[in-house]
Design an enzyme around this catalytic site. Structure first.
Site, PDB file in Angstrom:
ATOM      1  CD  GLU A 300      -2.863  -1.146   2.409  1.00 31.10           C
ATOM      2  OE1 GLU A 300      -4.004  -1.590   2.216  1.00 31.10           O
ATOM      3  OE2 GLU A 300      -2.480  -0.702   3.508  1.00 31.10           O
TER       4      GLU A 300
HETATM    5  C1  TNX Z   1      -4.505  -3.994   4.934  1.00 33.12           C
HETATM    6  S1  TNX Z   1      -2.711  -6.413   4.760  1.00 33.12           S
HETATM    7  C2  TNX Z   1      -3.241  -3.728   5.433  1.00 33.12           C
HETATM    8  C3  TNX Z   1      -3.103  -3.319   6.840  1.00 33.12           C
HETATM    9  C4  TNX Z   1      -4.422  -3.146   7.501  1.00 33.12           C
HETATM   10  C5  TNX Z   1      -5.340  -4.272   7.109  1.00 33.12           C
HETATM   11  C6  TNX Z   1      -6.652  -4.295   7.809  1.00 33.12           C
HETATM   12  C7  TNX Z   1      -1.764  -5.261   4.452  1.00 33.12           C
HETATM   13  C8  TNX Z   1      -0.541  -5.648   3.816  1.00 33.12           C
HETATM   14  N1  TNX Z   1      -2.095  -4.000   4.737  1.00 33.12           N
HETATM   15  O1  TNX Z   1      -2.323  -2.169   6.932  1.00 33.12           O
HETATM   16  O2  TNX Z   1      -4.220  -3.145   8.881  1.00 33.12           O
HETATM   17  O3  TNX Z   1      -5.573  -4.212   5.723  1.00 33.12           O
HETATM   18  O4  TNX Z   1      -7.238  -5.561   7.705  1.00 33.12           O
END
Ligand code: TNX
Length: 534
Positions: A300
Site C-alpha cells: 500500500e
Molecule cells: C490492509 S494487509 C493492510 C493493513 C491493515 C489491514 C486491515 C496489508 C498488507 N495492509 O495495513 O491493517 O488491511 O485488515
C-alpha cells in the site's frame, strides 16, 4: 523440591534434555505447564519418588527416540501406520538450508508407555505438545498409535504490533498460544503509519518518545522465547509506504517532493538520508533476527510513483541480501521486479477483497476523492501481482484476506451476552462478518488465485491487524477460536483431520484460558445454547 503432580497430568519423558537440548526442553516444559498444567519431567534427571509416582500410574511415561533420517521410513513401516509425507515449502528457522525440517512424528505404544519417534527435535516437540493437548481435552492420553506431521513447514501468524502496542509479555503469550497450536512462525509487524515499535540502535529517535516500544533486550528475549518453543520470529519493517511515524521522528527522511496527499507519506529513495536509513534499519533488523527471512513490507505505497517504489524496494531487498537473509514482502513487492526465485511474496488481496473504489467514491465527501483515486490506482494493480511473482519464480506466502484475516467480526452470536459489546467494537468495519468455522475447508496450497496464476504456495499465515484492538484480551477475542482452525488447516493442508472439529476446538478452551485468553469467542456455532455455563 518434588513438583506436585496431578494424576494424569504428568509426562515423564526419557531423553527429554538429551533429545531436545536445554533451552528447548525448558521452553517446552514451560509451555506445557502454562497452557495445560501438564508437568513435563525428564525421567533421568528427576528424583526417584517422582519417577516412582509416575510408574505407579500417576503419569504417562514417554520414551523419546530420535532417529537418523535414514531410519524414518523403516520406523513408519514397522508401525504399520499410514505414512505422512515430509513437509513442503520453505523453512523459516535459523540456519535452515535445503529441504524443510522434518516435523513428522510417530507415537506408538511400548512397554514403558508410549514411544515417540522423530528425526528432528521439532518433531519431538510437536508430538509432546499434541500429547499435552490431548490431556487438556480429555484428561488422558490414548494408547492409540498415530503418525502425523505438517504439510507446510512455514505456518504462521502475522501480528500487528503497531496499531496496538502489545507489551513484550503480551507477545510472549501469543507465542505460547501459537506454539500450542503447532505454528512455526510469528511474523511481527513492527512499524506502520501510527508508530515505530522497535528500538533501533542505528536510529534511536524512532522510539525515543515511546516508552512502550520494544527495547533491544525485549526483542532478543522474544526471539529466544520463540525459539525455545519451536517458533521462529520473522520481523517486518514496513517500507516504503506506511512510514509516517518514521518521517515524523527523523526529519531528514522528508522526500524531495511534497507528499501526494496530506494523509500519505513514503520514503523517497532519491534522498541520501533515506538510502542510508533503509540500509541501516534493514541491516540491524537482520543482524538481530536469527531466522533466515526478513520482511520488508512493501504494501500500500499509495501515491508513490512506480519508479521510486521499485527503487526503494530494491534498496531494502539488497540490504536483506547483504545480511545473507532472504527477503519477504507483501504482494505489491512484485511490482518492483526486485524479487528472484527463493524469495517470498505474501499474497493477501484475494479477488473480491480489493478496495471497492466505486463504493468509496459514493460514500465519501468531495475532499476525500483525490485520496480515493490514489488508493484505487494501487489496488488496480493487485490482480497482476501474483502472476508477476509466478513469472519471476518467486514463492507465495498465502494469506488470503477473506480467509485468514482475523480482524473480522463474527457472524454468529455468542452464547455469552457479555461478549456482545466486544463483538460490536472489534474488527475492521468494512469487512463482511464471518462464522468461526468458515475457514474449516481452507487448503493453503490450493489458494485459487495463486494456483490460477501458476505460482507455488511455499508458506501460509493467518493475520491479526489491530486497528480496533485495545488489549491482549481483545486480541484473544478475535484470535480464538478461529486461529486454531487456521492452524489446523496449515498443518493438514489438503488432508482431512479425522474427528469432530467443534469438539477439538472446545477441548482446547481450558488451555486458551490458562494462557490468559479468557475472552475467546463463545460462538453459538461451537458452544450451542446449553453450553453457556462455561
Ligand atoms: C490492509 S494487509 C493492510 C493493513 C491493515 C489491514 C486491515 C496489508 C498488507 N495492509 O495495513 O491493517 O488491511 O485488515
Amino acid at each position: 523440591m518434588t513438583p506436585r503432580v496431578d494424576a494424569g497430568r504428568l509426562l515423564l519423558v526419557e531423553g527429554l534434555f538429551d533429545t531436545m537440548g536445554e533451552a528447548r526442553a525448558a521452553g517446552l516444559a514451560d509451555l506445557l505447564a502454562r497452557a495445560g498444567q501438564v508437568t513435563l519431567l525428564d525421567a533421568v534427571r528427576h528424583d526417584r519418588s517422582t519417577v516412582a509416582a509416575a510408574a505407579a500410574g500417576d503419569g504417562v511415561r514417554l520414551v523419546l527416540d530420535l532417529l537418523p533420517a535414514a531410519a524414518w521410513e523403516a520406523a513408519v513401516e514397522a508401525s504399520a501406520l499410514e505414512p505422512v509425507p515430509a513437509p513442503e515449502g520453505i523453512d523459516p528457522r535459523p540456519g535452515a538450508a535445503g529441504s524443510p525440517c522434518d516435523e513428522r512424528y510417530l507415537i506408538v505404544p511400548c512397554e514403558a508407555g508410549l514411544r515417540i519417534a522423530a528425526v528432528d527435535p521439532e518433531g519431538m516437540q510437536r508430538a509432546l505438545v499434541s500429547v499435552a493437548r490431548e490431556i487438556v481435552a480429555s484428561g488422558q492420553v490414548s494408547p492409540r498409535a498415530r503418525a502425523d506431521g505438517p504439510a507446510l513447514s512455514w505456518r504462521g501468524l502475522s501480528l500487528d504490533a503497531v496499531r496496538h502496542a502489545f507489551s513484550a509479555d503480551d507477545i510472549a503469550r501469543v507465542i505460547d498460544l501459537i506454539a500450542w497450536h503447532d505454528l512455526s512462525v510469528l511474523h511481527l509487524h513492527l512499524t506502520d503509519v501510527q508508530d515505530w515499535r522497535l528500538e533501533m540502535e542505528c536510529e534511536p529517535r524512532l522510539t525515543l518518545a515511546d516508552a512502550s516500544a520494544l527495547s533491544v533486550a525485549d526483542y532478543d528475549a522474544l526471539v529466544a522465547h520463540a525459539a525455545a518453543r519451536g517458533v521462529t520470529l520473522v520481523p517486518e519493517i514496513d517500507l516504503p509506504g506506511h512510514v509516517a511515524a518514521a518521517l515524523a521522528r527523523v526529519p531528514e527522511l522528508a522526500g524531495a517532493d511534497p507528499a501526494p496527499h496530506p494523509m500519505l507519506a513514503y520514503l523517497d529513495p532519491r534522498v541520501p538520508a533515506v538510502r542510508a536509513f533503509i540500509a541501516d534499519v534493514v541491516a540491524e533488523l537482520a543482524r538481530r533476527s536469527p531466522g533466515g527471512y526478513v520482511h520488508i513490507g512493501g504494501d500500500e505505497a499509495f501515491g508513490m510513483p512506480e519508479g521510486l517504489y521499485a527503487e526503494a524496494v530494491a534498496l531494502a531487498v539488497a540490504a536483506v541480501r547483504r545480511a545473507e537473509k532472504t527477503p519477504v514482502a507483501w504482494q505489491e513487492g512484485a511490482r518492483s521486479e526486485a524479487f528472484v526465485p527463493g524469495d517470498v511474496l505474501q499474497a493477501w488481496i484475494s479477488p473480491g477483497d480489493a478496495f471497492d473504489a466505486e463504493a468509496a467514491r459514493q460514500e465519501h465527501p468531495p475532499e476525500a476523492q483525490p485520496l480515493i483515486e490514489l488508493v484505487a490506482a494501487c489496488f488496480a494493480q493487485a490482480p497482476f501481482d501474483v502472476p508477476r511473482a509466478a513469472q519471476a519464480g518467486v514463492g507465495i506466502l498465502a494469506s488470503p484476506q477473506s480467509t485468514v484475516y482475523l480482524d473480522r467480526r463474527y457472524a454468529e452470536a455468542s452464547v455469552d451476552p457479555e461478549q456482545n459489546e466486544r463483538a460490536a467494537r472489534l474488527g475492521f468495519p468494512s469487512y463482511e462478518p464471518e462464522g468461526v468455522l468458515a475457514a474449516a475447508g481452507w487448503v493453503p496450497t490450493a489458494t485459487p488465485e495463486v494456483v490460477d496464476a501458476g505460482a507455488t504456495v511455499v508458506a501460509a499465515e493467518a493475520a491479526l491487524w489491530c486497528e480496533t484492538v485495545t488489549s491482549l484480551d481483545d486480541a484473544g477475542f478475535l484470535l480464538l477460536p478461529r486461529l486454531a482452525v487456521l492452524a489446523e488447516r496449515m498443518w493438514a493442508d489438503g488432508r482431512t483431520v479425522p474427528g469432530d472439529l467443534g469438539a477439538r476446538l472446545r477441548g482446547q478452551a481450558p488451555a486458551w484460558e490458562a494462557l490468559g485468553f479468557t475472552d475467546h469467542y463463545r460462538s453459538t456455532a461451537l458452544w450451542g445454547h446449553d453450553e453457556s455455563a462455561r
